[in-house]
Design an enzyme around this catalytic site. Sequence first.
Site, mmCIF file in Angstrom:
data_model
loop_
_atom_site.group_PDB
_atom_site.id
_atom_site.type_symbol
_atom_site.label_atom_id
_atom_site.label_comp_id
_atom_site.label_asym_id
_atom_site.label_seq_id
_atom_site.Cartn_x
_atom_site.Cartn_y
_atom_site.Cartn_z
ATOM 1 N N CYS A 1 0.814 -1.223 0.000
ATOM 2 C CA CYS A 1 0.000 0.000 0.000
ATOM 3 C C CYS A 1 0.841 1.265 0.000
ATOM 4 O O CYS A 1 0.311 2.349 -0.211
ATOM 5 C CB CYS A 1 -0.935 -0.005 1.206
ATOM 6 S SG CYS A 1 -1.935 -1.472 1.290
ATOM 7 N N HIS B 1 -2.870 6.710 3.738
ATOM 8 C CA HIS B 1 -3.367 5.464 3.141
ATOM 9 C C HIS B 1 -4.628 5.051 3.895
ATOM 10 O O HIS B 1 -4.662 5.057 5.121
ATOM 11 C CB HIS B 1 -2.293 4.384 3.239
ATOM 12 C CG HIS B 1 -2.811 3.022 2.932
ATOM 13 N ND1 HIS B 1 -3.600 2.768 1.832
ATOM 14 C CD2 HIS B 1 -2.669 1.841 3.584
ATOM 15 C CE1 HIS B 1 -3.913 1.485 1.819
ATOM 16 N NE2 HIS B 1 -3.373 0.899 2.877
ATOM 17 N N ASN C 1 -10.032 -0.424 1.675
ATOM 18 C CA ASN C 1 -8.596 -0.343 1.414
ATOM 19 C C ASN C 1 -8.312 -0.813 -0.017
ATOM 20 O O ASN C 1 -8.459 -1.991 -0.318
ATOM 21 C CB ASN C 1 -7.861 -1.231 2.436
ATOM 22 C CG ASN C 1 -6.354 -1.246 2.232
ATOM 23 O OD1 ASN C 1 -5.845 -0.737 1.239
ATOM 24 N ND2 ASN C 1 -5.644 -1.845 3.173
HETATM 25 N N1 ACO Z 1 -16.787 -9.618 11.487
HETATM 26 C C1 ACO Z 1 -17.078 -9.950 12.756
HETATM 27 N N2 ACO Z 1 -16.155 -10.347 13.648
HETATM 28 C C2 ACO Z 1 -14.882 -10.406 13.237
HETATM 29 C C3 ACO Z 1 -14.492 -10.074 11.932
HETATM 30 C C4 ACO Z 1 -15.508 -9.672 11.042
HETATM 31 N N3 ACO Z 1 -15.258 -9.310 9.760
HETATM 32 N N4 ACO Z 1 -13.163 -10.228 11.819
HETATM 33 C C5 ACO Z 1 -12.707 -10.631 13.000
HETATM 34 N N5 ACO Z 1 -13.755 -10.741 13.870
HETATM 35 C C6 ACO Z 1 -13.733 -11.155 15.263
HETATM 36 C C7 ACO Z 1 -12.571 -12.053 15.595
HETATM 37 O O1 ACO Z 1 -12.894 -13.394 15.298
HETATM 38 C C8 ACO Z 1 -12.423 -11.815 17.071
HETATM 39 O O2 ACO Z 1 -13.398 -12.586 17.761
HETATM 40 P P1 ACO Z 1 -13.048 -13.294 19.160
HETATM 41 O O3 ACO Z 1 -12.733 -12.177 20.116
HETATM 42 O O4 ACO Z 1 -14.316 -14.024 19.481
HETATM 43 O O5 ACO Z 1 -11.885 -14.179 18.878
HETATM 44 C C9 ACO Z 1 -12.816 -10.353 17.245
HETATM 45 O O6 ACO Z 1 -13.533 -9.992 16.074
HETATM 46 C C10 ACO Z 1 -11.628 -9.425 17.392
HETATM 47 O O7 ACO Z 1 -10.709 -9.734 16.368
HETATM 48 P P2 ACO Z 1 -9.352 -8.955 16.247
HETATM 49 O O8 ACO Z 1 -8.534 -9.555 15.155
HETATM 50 O O9 ACO Z 1 -8.725 -8.812 17.607
HETATM 51 O O10 ACO Z 1 -9.886 -7.522 15.774
HETATM 52 P P3 ACO Z 1 -9.116 -6.172 15.724
HETATM 53 O O11 ACO Z 1 -9.754 -5.201 16.614
HETATM 54 O O12 ACO Z 1 -7.625 -6.378 15.845
HETATM 55 O O13 ACO Z 1 -9.390 -5.688 14.232
HETATM 56 C C11 ACO Z 1 -8.403 -5.602 12.041
HETATM 57 C C12 ACO Z 1 -8.964 -6.505 13.132
HETATM 58 C C13 ACO Z 1 -9.482 -4.644 11.594
HETATM 59 C C14 ACO Z 1 -7.965 -6.475 10.878
HETATM 60 C C15 ACO Z 1 -7.194 -4.809 12.614
HETATM 61 O O14 ACO Z 1 -6.279 -5.685 13.241
HETATM 62 C C16 ACO Z 1 -6.455 -4.025 11.557
HETATM 63 O O15 ACO Z 1 -6.981 -3.094 10.971
HETATM 64 N N6 ACO Z 1 -5.178 -4.351 11.296
HETATM 65 C C17 ACO Z 1 -4.412 -3.650 10.272
HETATM 66 C C18 ACO Z 1 -4.890 -4.069 8.922
HETATM 67 C C19 ACO Z 1 -4.337 -3.258 7.807
HETATM 68 O O16 ACO Z 1 -4.215 -2.062 7.906
HETATM 69 N N7 ACO Z 1 -4.041 -3.961 6.736
HETATM 70 C C20 ACO Z 1 -3.692 -3.343 5.517
HETATM 71 C C21 ACO Z 1 -2.234 -3.208 5.323
HETATM 72 S S1 ACO Z 1 -1.917 -2.433 3.850
HETATM 73 C C22 ACO Z 1 -1.534 -3.497 2.562
HETATM 74 O O17 ACO Z 1 -0.399 -3.510 2.137
HETATM 75 C C23 ACO Z 1 -2.627 -4.349 1.953
#
Ligand code: ACO
Length: 325
Positions: A113, A252, A282
């Site tokens: 990204c 981004h 994204n």
């Molecule tokens: N819908 C509902 N529940 C979900 C979903 C979903 N889509 N996804 C995960 N959950 C659940 C999980 O199973 C977990 O449940 P549990 O507590 O029962 O185990 C709970 O939600 C919390 O999950 P986490 O992974 O801890 O959620 P978090 O608050 O960390 O958010 C996220 C996840 C949004 C992916 C976050 O970690 C994030 O944004 N990370 C950075 C991602 C990013 O920016 N990536 C792009 C990089 S750029 C590139 O080069 C492509």
Amino acid sequence: MSVVIRSIASYIAPIRVTNEELAAKMDTTDEWIRSHTGIGARHFAPDGIQTSDMAASAAKSALENAKISPHDIDYVIVATATPDYFGFPATACIVQDKIGAYGAAAFDVVAGCSGFIYALDIASSMLESSHGRNALVIGADSLSRITNWEDRSTAVLFGDGAGAAVVSRIDEGARGCLSFILGADGSGAKDLYLVQPERSSAYERQAPMVPVISMNGKKVYDFAVKSIIVAIERLLHKTMYRLEDFSWIVPHQANARIVQAAAKRFSIPREKIYMNIEEFANTSAASIPIALAEMSEKGLLKANDLVMLVGFGAGLTYGAAVIRW
Ligand code: ACO
């Protein structure tokens, strides 16, 4: 002499999918996606539309806006993690042919990204040091093609699209691309990578298998917040600008919470940060140029505005730029 963004345009993929529509197909909710990411919808390219098609469409619009011919382009640079062909040929070569920029050198940049910022720095340096006049710098990604639809934690995050800038060397000074910071931390390579399905035997004939995204969300989140802060600090130190000098910060668009955390660290007012993640999710290398194109269409970018771009992504990589618009 300066290197300026002469025009900017985007290709918005036509298939709009809301959180509710995704929730009808997988175990998720609009409430979870919005509260964890700020995303409300995403746009997908139809079957048959490749990354090069989106890139070429954005590039043609940018050329029209700049009122220059494809024959005047010296470099076509495409930042993408989803090339038409994995390995080779470069998507930029396919774009070069599709837009008729036959005099241009063409190559891809792979920096996740952060790719658009990396590509802009490369174009800016090449135009400064060579006899070239104009470059097309394109961020284009079709993330829907590499999404693992079985993994709800990543499947809800991504969209498709492209943004293109005509970047030109001009004789006036002190405008355009003023400064860049690029960085990487390869120890996080496997925190966000493409899993290639394993083949049983190298000698067996098998249909090609599509790799899919694997992400350690928490690690990428922590890296993203830290790298945005480091990039902004390094850029301010390098340029001696203060945050108050900037009209816009264009991050981004990966997760609204990541941007809010970085904004809180510097007490940046919300209205200085341009966000459109709610509509587009994204779009990887396309996210910053799509945001810039939207800002330009809305008349938000005025001559002489100081604009900061800041991004992070697979690699793990990060980058930031200062542009005098
Ligand atoms: N819908 C509902 N529940 C979900 C979903 C979903 N889509 N996804 C995960 N959950 C659940 C999980 O199973 C977990 O449940 P549990 O507590 O029962 O185990 C709970 O939600 C919390 O999950 P986490 O992974 O801890 O959620 P978090 O608050 O960390 O958010 C996220 C996840 C949004 C992916 C976050 O970690 C994030 O944004 N990370 C950075 C991602 C990013 O920016 N990536 C792009 C990089 S750029 C590139 O080069 C492509």
